[in-house]
Scaffold this motif. Sequence first.
Motif, PDB file in Angstrom:
ATOM      1  N   SER A  41       0.629  -1.102  -0.385  1.00 45.72           N
ATOM      2  CA  SER A  41      -0.459  -0.163  -0.104  1.00 45.72           C
ATOM      3  C   SER A  41       0.521   1.272   0.202  1.00 45.72           C
ATOM      4  CB  SER A  41      -0.094   0.088   0.576  1.00 45.72           C
ATOM      5  OG  SER A  41      -0.165  -0.156   2.134  1.00 45.72           O
ATOM      6  N   ALA A  42       2.737   0.609   0.900  1.00 46.17           N
ATOM      7  CA  ALA A  42       2.978   2.359   0.892  1.00 46.17           C
ATOM      8  C   ALA A  42       3.406   2.931  -0.772  1.00 46.17           C
ATOM      9  CB  ALA A  42       4.066   1.840   1.613  1.00 46.17           C
ATOM     10  N   VAL A  43       4.041   1.363  -1.144  1.00 41.93           N
ATOM     11  CA  VAL A  43       4.489   1.904  -3.234  1.00 41.93           C
ATOM     12  C   VAL A  43       2.729   2.837  -3.523  1.00 41.93           C
ATOM     13  CG1 VAL A  43       5.493   0.795  -4.600  1.00 41.93           C
ATOM     14  CG2 VAL A  43       6.422  -0.276  -2.287  1.00 41.93           C
ATOM     15  N   THR A  44       2.358   1.920  -3.293  1.00 42.80           N
ATOM     16  CA  THR A  44       0.557   2.250  -4.100  1.00 42.80           C
ATOM     17  C   THR A  44       0.794   3.661  -3.904  1.00 42.80           C
ATOM     18  OG1 THR A  44      -0.443   0.318  -3.800  1.00 42.80           O
ATOM     19  CG2 THR A  44      -1.728   2.337  -5.003  1.00 42.80           C
ATOM     20  N   LEU A  45       0.767   4.311  -2.794  1.00 38.32           N
ATOM     21  CA  LEU A  45       0.193   6.118  -2.531  1.00 38.32           C
ATOM     22  C   LEU A  45       2.163   6.234  -3.075  1.00 38.32           C
ATOM     23  CD1 LEU A  45      -0.393   8.260  -0.877  1.00 38.32           C
ATOM     24  CD2 LEU A  45       0.960   7.219   0.645  1.00 38.32           C
ATOM     25  N   ALA A  46       2.898   5.995  -3.157  1.00 34.86           N
ATOM     26  CA  ALA A  46       3.727   6.463  -3.592  1.00 34.86           C
ATOM     27  C   ALA A  46       4.695   6.830  -4.756  1.00 34.86           C
ATOM     28  CB  ALA A  46       5.416   6.077  -3.451  1.00 34.86           C
ATOM     29  N   LEU A  47       3.225   5.468  -5.493  1.00 31.96           N
ATOM     30  CA  LEU A  47       2.954   5.569  -7.012  1.00 31.96           C
ATOM     31  C   LEU A  47       1.884   6.867  -7.619  1.00 31.96           C
ATOM     32  CD1 LEU A  47       3.673   1.994  -8.328  1.00 31.96           C
ATOM     33  CD2 LEU A  47       5.125   3.673  -9.268  1.00 31.96           C
ATOM     34  N   SER A  48       0.833   6.930  -6.652  1.00 29.73           N
ATOM     35  CA  SER A  48      -0.248   8.058  -6.403  1.00 29.73           C
ATOM     36  C   SER A  48       0.461   9.374  -6.374  1.00 29.73           C
ATOM     37  CB  SER A  48      -0.770   7.511  -6.015  1.00 29.73           C
ATOM     38  OG  SER A  48      -0.899   8.388  -4.801  1.00 29.73           O
ATOM     39  N   ILE A  49       1.382   9.804  -5.946  1.00 25.32           N
ATOM     40  CA  ILE A  49       1.938  11.032  -5.768  1.00 25.32           C
ATOM     41  C   ILE A  49       1.882  11.639  -7.541  1.00 25.32           C
ATOM     42  CG2 ILE A  49       3.263  12.397  -4.768  1.00 25.32           C
ATOM     43  CD1 ILE A  49       1.877  11.338  -2.558  1.00 25.32           C
ATOM     44  N   PHE A  88      -8.419  13.935  -6.823  1.00 22.07           N
ATOM     45  CA  PHE A  88      -8.492  13.534  -5.507  1.00 22.07           C
ATOM     46  C   PHE A  88      -9.112  12.925  -4.790  1.00 22.07           C
ATOM     47  CE2 PHE A  88      -8.340  17.694  -7.233  1.00 22.07           C
ATOM     48  CZ  PHE A  88      -6.870  18.109  -6.575  1.00 22.07           C
ATOM     49  N   LEU A  89      -9.451  11.570  -4.920  1.00 23.87           N
ATOM     50  CA  LEU A  89     -10.416  10.576  -4.481  1.00 23.87           C
ATOM     51  C   LEU A  89      -9.647   9.430  -4.943  1.00 23.87           C
ATOM     52  CD1 LEU A  89     -13.983  10.835  -5.938  1.00 23.87           C
ATOM     53  CD2 LEU A  89     -12.470  11.218  -3.495  1.00 23.87           C
ATOM     54  N   VAL A  90      -8.543   9.618  -5.873  1.00 20.91           N
ATOM     55  CA  VAL A  90      -7.459   8.112  -6.761  1.00 20.91           C
ATOM     56  C   VAL A  90      -6.323   8.488  -5.351  1.00 20.91           C
ATOM     57  CG1 VAL A  90      -5.745   7.560  -7.503  1.00 20.91           C
ATOM     58  CG2 VAL A  90      -8.295   8.125  -8.489  1.00 20.91           C
ATOM     59  N   VAL A  91      -5.769   9.826  -4.927  1.00 19.53           N
ATOM     60  CA  VAL A  91      -5.291   9.641  -4.022  1.00 19.53           C
ATOM     61  C   VAL A  91      -5.352   9.607  -2.521  1.00 19.53           C
ATOM     62  CG1 VAL A  91      -2.971  11.658  -2.860  1.00 19.53           C
ATOM     63  CG2 VAL A  91      -3.667  11.699  -4.819  1.00 19.53           C
ATOM     64  N   LEU A  92      -6.928  10.414  -2.672  1.00 22.12           N
ATOM     65  CA  LEU A  92      -7.316   9.677  -0.505  1.00 22.12           C
ATOM     66  C   LEU A  92      -7.190   8.598  -0.580  1.00 22.12           C
ATOM     67  CD1 LEU A  92      -8.811  11.145   1.291  1.00 22.12           C
ATOM     68  CD2 LEU A  92     -10.756  10.598   0.714  1.00 22.12           C
ATOM     69  N   THR A  93      -7.608   7.899  -1.283  1.00 22.67           N
ATOM     70  CA  THR A  93      -7.866   6.111  -1.456  1.00 22.67           C
ATOM     71  C   THR A  93      -6.557   5.185  -1.205  1.00 22.67           C
ATOM     72  OG1 THR A  93      -9.650   6.119  -3.103  1.00 22.67           O
ATOM     73  CG2 THR A  93      -8.594   4.125  -2.754  1.00 22.67           C
ATOM     74  N   THR A  94      -5.675   6.197  -1.632  1.00 22.08           N
ATOM     75  CA  THR A  94      -3.843   5.434  -1.541  1.00 22.08           C
ATOM     76  C   THR A  94      -3.806   5.722  -0.244  1.00 22.08           C
ATOM     77  OG1 THR A  94      -2.815   7.113  -2.629  1.00 22.08           O
ATOM     78  CG2 THR A  94      -3.739   4.667  -4.112  1.00 22.08           C
ATOM     79  N   PHE A  95      -3.766   7.313   0.535  1.00 24.56           N
ATOM     80  CA  PHE A  95      -3.602   7.494   1.442  1.00 24.56           C
ATOM     81  C   PHE A  95      -4.281   6.538   2.391  1.00 24.56           C
ATOM     82  CE2 PHE A  95      -4.033  10.307   4.575  1.00 24.56           C
ATOM     83  CZ  PHE A  95      -2.373  10.713   5.788  1.00 24.56           C
ATOM     84  N   LEU A  96      -5.590   6.785   2.356  1.00 23.76           N
ATOM     85  CA  LEU A  96      -6.030   5.941   3.530  1.00 23.76           C
ATOM     86  C   LEU A  96      -5.999   4.793   2.853  1.00 23.76           C
ATOM     87  CD1 LEU A  96      -9.861   7.869   3.744  1.00 23.76           C
ATOM     88  CD2 LEU A  96      -7.569   8.038   5.134  1.00 23.76           C
ATOM     89  N   GLY A  97      -5.608   4.083   2.507  1.00 27.28           N
ATOM     90  CA  GLY A  97      -5.337   2.285   2.017  1.00 27.28           C
ATOM     91  C   GLY A  97      -4.761   1.573   2.946  1.00 27.28           C
ATOM     92  N   VAL A  98      -3.313   2.963   3.194  1.00 23.55           N
ATOM     93  CA  VAL A  98      -1.749   2.846   4.000  1.00 23.55           C
ATOM     94  C   VAL A  98      -1.570   2.534   5.016  1.00 23.55           C
ATOM     95  CG1 VAL A  98       0.471   3.528   4.657  1.00 23.55           C
ATOM     96  CG2 VAL A  98      -0.891   3.432   2.423  1.00 23.55           C
ATOM     97  N   ALA A 254     -16.116   4.787   5.951  1.00 23.14           N
ATOM     98  CA  ALA A 254     -15.898   6.386   5.646  1.00 23.14           C
ATOM     99  C   ALA A 254     -15.290   7.160   4.733  1.00 23.14           C
ATOM    100  CB  ALA A 254     -16.024   6.354   7.003  1.00 23.14           C
ATOM    101  N   GLY A 255     -14.168   6.872   4.839  1.00 25.93           N
ATOM    102  CA  GLY A 255     -12.789   7.880   4.225  1.00 25.93           C
ATOM    103  C   GLY A 255     -13.264   7.616   2.614  1.00 25.93           C
ATOM    104  N   VAL A 256     -13.672   6.433   1.831  1.00 26.83           N
ATOM    105  CA  VAL A 256     -13.382   6.147   0.498  1.00 26.83           C
ATOM    106  C   VAL A 256     -14.993   5.236  -0.062  1.00 26.83           C
ATOM    107  CG1 VAL A 256     -12.462   5.030  -1.356  1.00 26.83           C
ATOM    108  CG2 VAL A 256     -10.934   5.556   0.502  1.00 26.83           C
ATOM    109  N   GLN A 338     -14.711  18.721   0.231  1.00 25.08           N
ATOM    110  CA  GLN A 338     -15.310  18.166   1.324  1.00 25.08           C
ATOM    111  C   GLN A 338     -15.164  16.473   1.226  1.00 25.08           C
ATOM    112  OE1 GLN A 338     -15.511  19.931   3.636  1.00 25.08           O
ATOM    113  NE2 GLN A 338     -17.417  19.141   5.487  1.00 25.08           N
ATOM    114  N   MET A 339     -15.249  16.300   0.490  1.00 22.67           N
ATOM    115  CA  MET A 339     -14.912  15.008   0.453  1.00 22.67           C
ATOM    116  C   MET A 339     -14.114  14.712   0.969  1.00 22.67           C
ATOM    117  SD  MET A 339     -16.041  13.240  -3.193  1.00 22.67           S
ATOM    118  CE  MET A 339     -17.757  14.529  -4.136  1.00 22.67           C
ATOM    119  N   ILE A 340     -12.723  14.392   0.157  1.00 20.22           N
ATOM    120  CA  ILE A 340     -11.388  14.712   0.848  1.00 20.22           C
ATOM    121  C   ILE A 340     -11.653  14.726   2.025  1.00 20.22           C
ATOM    122  CG2 ILE A 340      -8.906  15.782   0.894  1.00 20.22           C
ATOM    123  CD1 ILE A 340      -9.669  16.464  -1.733  1.00 20.22           C
ATOM    124  N   ASN A 341     -12.381  16.417   3.247  1.00 17.00           N
ATOM    125  CA  ASN A 341     -11.932  16.403   4.194  1.00 17.00           C
ATOM    126  C   ASN A 341     -13.012  15.203   5.153  1.00 17.00           C
ATOM    127  OD1 ASN A 341     -10.803  18.650   4.021  1.00 17.00           O
ATOM    128  ND2 ASN A 341     -12.842  20.202   3.234  1.00 17.00           N
TER     129      ASN A 341
END
Lengths: 531, 634
Positions: A41-49, A88-98, A254-256, A338-341
Amino acid sequence: MNTGFGLISLVVFLPAAGAVVLACMPRRLGRVFPLGALAVSAVTLALSIPLFTGFEKGTADFQFVERLSWIPRFGISYHVGIDGISLFLVVLTTFLGVLAVWSSFEAITGRVKEFYIFLLLLETSMLGVFVALDFFLFYVFWEAMLIPMAFLIGVWGGKRRIYAAVKFFLYTLFGSLIMLVGILVLYFYHQSATGLYTTDLLAYFPLKLPLTYQRWLFAAFALSFAIKVPMWPFHTWLPDAHVEAPTAGSVILAGVLLKMGTYGFVRFCLPLFPAASVQFMPIIMALAVISIIYGAFMAMIQPNMKNLVAYSSVSHLGFVMLGLFAMNVQGIEGGILQMINHGLSTGALFLLVGMIYERRHTMMIADFGGLHAVVPLFTFFFLVTTMSSIGLPGLNGFVGEFLCLVGAFQTNRLAAVLGTTGGILAAVYMLWMVKRVFFGQVVDEENRRMQDMKPRELAIMVPIVVLYLVIGLFPTPFLSRMEPSVRHLVAQLQGARRQMTAEQHTRTAEALTAGGHRARGGEMAAREVVR
Amino acid sequence: MSYIWLILLLPALGVIINGFFARWVGRRGVSWIGPGVVGLAFLVACRAFFDIWALPADGRLVEEVFYTWIGSGRFTVEMALQIDPLSVVMMLVVTGVGFLIHVYSVGYMHDDPGYTRYFTYLNLFTLSMLVLVSANNFLLMFIGWEAVGLCSYLLIGFWFERDSAANAGMKAFIVNRIGDFGFLVGMMLIFVTFGTLDFTEVFHAAPGALALGGPTATLIALLLFVGAVGKSAQIPLYVWLPDAMEGPTPVSALIHAATMVTAGVYMLARCSALYVLAPFALAVVATVGVATALFAATIGLVQNDIKRVLAYSTVSQLGYMFTACGVGAFGAAIFHLMMHAFFKALLFLGAGSVIHGMGGEQDIQKMGALRRHMPVTHVTFLIASLAIAGIFPFAGFFSKDEILFSAFASGHYGVWAVAVFTAFLTAFYMFRLHFLIFHGTSRVDREMARHIHESPRVMTRPLAVLAVLSAVGGFVGIPIIYGGNKIGAFLAPALAHTEAHAPHAGVGTELGLMAFSLAVAAVGIALAWRWYLARPEVPGRIAQRYRTLYRLLLNKYFVDEIYDDLVVRPARVGSEAVYQRFDLRVIDGAVNGAGALVRSFASAIRVYQTGYVRNYALSILVGVVLVMAYYLWL
């Protein structure tokens, strides 16, 4: 424009690939599963940046697009890409995934291997929903997401987990099936109109659907999305699912997951059925306002922290819907922000409640009190998150909430004013909970031995708090990336709205044979509202 | 004025260091950094004051833009500060009085286990208030506006183990949020009307865009006023302020004097350009202001908790400031705000000194004759009491008198009469307080009496400084007869004026009014002396004779109880009922019912799935017969 070299596919399928690798490993490896899942999941987040940093700001077009023919007989293709809305939803997902994986390190002790496999599969399917630009592909991901989530609740959940899992599954499936009918209607309508069978989403945007079609299709899609959001009165699956789900499940839910509903409204309902959207606007806004106020009052009296946060989600997503259906730049951008927040602050609330639960094995507010003296660091994070959640200016929640309200105010003053009361109520239910849990004397001796934040938990919470401040004080990198896509969408809606007012006015004009200049006035008023 | 960002950076640094690195700098470090950053910020404010002073009167407006905070379509808000006479005066008050309170706190909070947390919050409070007064647009101001609410929540509930403190903090935040609702809607309306939230642009466009007395102008003014009512504790949202004394006493001083409650008055003065377009809204402001002044003063007459008396006096004095705004004398309101900051900070810090010396006792019935034990506290407290009572030549005399004069001169005779009567009450209850604490016979119990002591120097020095300010501060605003009101002239370019405010009363009238209000205050003091020193049995007899009235006042008109019964409890009980009867039973019942319906239907037809071949064969036979029958006979 950024063209694809497979970055999106890499991001989407890496978690699934990780899941397959984990599945092949023998169960006795134990620690490998959480660590492996965290790495993936961390690599996924890194790749989504790079999706975020490399995103081109000036265009409303889809970027990082990949397109492969998949089932050509039916016009089905593998078509993915992101724009300023889905990015933003993609990045939010990878972030919350980790965070979801990391938060489960100590909480999950049974069937460890399967847990992380499901979590990774869930991540892939959610990412797929946000990047899919093909109806078929979208629907596959949309439904695929249900399976790992239902298992997460049903296997690792609390006492009534089976009931909650079945309810979640069937309720949302019911909505999806109606949407499927809608998709099929669209599919055949497109064929009859153009002679071409295709499920490519982009082919549908230029389609001018007759109003009757739009209305029915809007209703079908909206029902499915409204269940997912969830909007009042389709919300009752949410508290059950949250209370029973393990922490990671709640965070993702809740997050995604809820954002898939609101995302559906922006991605499909508004641009595909603009005229119907305009017509349904008062109803959706009314439901949004009811969600805001009703959710807040219900949150106020919940004896269980998770239930409380679940009902607060109903209230918060009401703000999102209010913003989206304001149909102007401020409202829609506010809605997306607000979705991100909400993903950040409510995700954080569930993480924090999960941390308490791991220590005390209860989520009942009455079991606590005076925790401030015992766990000051934890209290700090809880308070900051509370402030973010109730929209304290300077933190992330305020920017989104205010934009939603300012947008809504231009479209429907009454709805915006009523929605604003949600801010008062949010302070009531959140601060009352904080008071009962953290202030006062320590009543239960058990609580006196509670351990404060561990390094792992700190590492989970610090990035979230940093993001509160960044979005609260420097929202421009976010808003500027949304702007072109949102403007494009608003222009579409504006067109529909103008056309409708014009039609309406010509009808009146024909009837009265003297209303020419008034029609123009209405048209101008419509344009004013949409800006 | 590119250095102005320092004024925010300094307290922000204090928050960061005290909040996150307290372990490194140590307790000593915190004691220096906490007050130090505010002191330095005060120097920055002084510099800004002189730089503004040096500019020509009509050019005293400097804006420093940092970056675009929010940009969404045509909605843009800058992160930008505005330095003009009004904001500079506020900066001076906030940092100056704030600094003294910080210094005092070093002594007062010395033994508190939450020492560093306390200074973190205190610095954050100062920072928030500075954001509030230096913002150049409504939304940035709103950051400060809500942040002072947060800080008051944290500081009132500072001793969170006490249930009453935790409740009071929560109450403060929530009541403020109710006011903020008005502020938020007001901002939306301003944006829709003007297309911007920038102060300069809005106020510049206002006279052209809004009709005098038109519905939009009135609505905007009233909505903003709702925010001010919450923040500055006016009827009906004043209920949080008396409870705010649950916090440490220096915090009360900060909330009541330098920060927080002055925000509403500042906002009205800042938006004076909008208010002069809305005469009806101004009338509402004046009415609410003068009503609050009187109402709170009557409650203050009978309270026995030293801090509670002061709390109601703050509510009352804020009422005066709103009265001034309401009659169009915004300069007088700011003048009184400033003087009030001096003497109210002094009163609260003096009260803190008394409480400190008495080992935590707050009941004035258990004090008396303390002047022998606490000479410095006694003298400074006396000066502050004279100032608030409006005795010449102390600070409050000039500022209160200007408000009374403005009300009279603009033809608001009713408002003037009530305000004068309130001045009488003020003088009475303040000296009741003063005599009961410092004079007469000691009612302290024997054990305690031996421990009474004057406070350490770190606490008495700030008292001395504030006493000097309370004594002579008023001379910055000496009225027309002595050759012009300096502060009024300085503030004038930043404020708008109503037509009515042009004084059509002469010097003679002003002198006459002055003499009258001075006499009224003297009578109040004399009465307090007679009842509480000369014949101490009288108050008890009066309370006995008018028992109902006395109980009504003592219980603060039962307003808290009324709110509890009318709002709080119904909301809770109602929500509970809706949750049980509607959410669970009706909505979720329908969802579960749909599931149950499918299941019962399925179990009904399951009966026919027996699994026996003979049953199926029979059904096939019946089917065949029916089909054949259909074709043969129909």
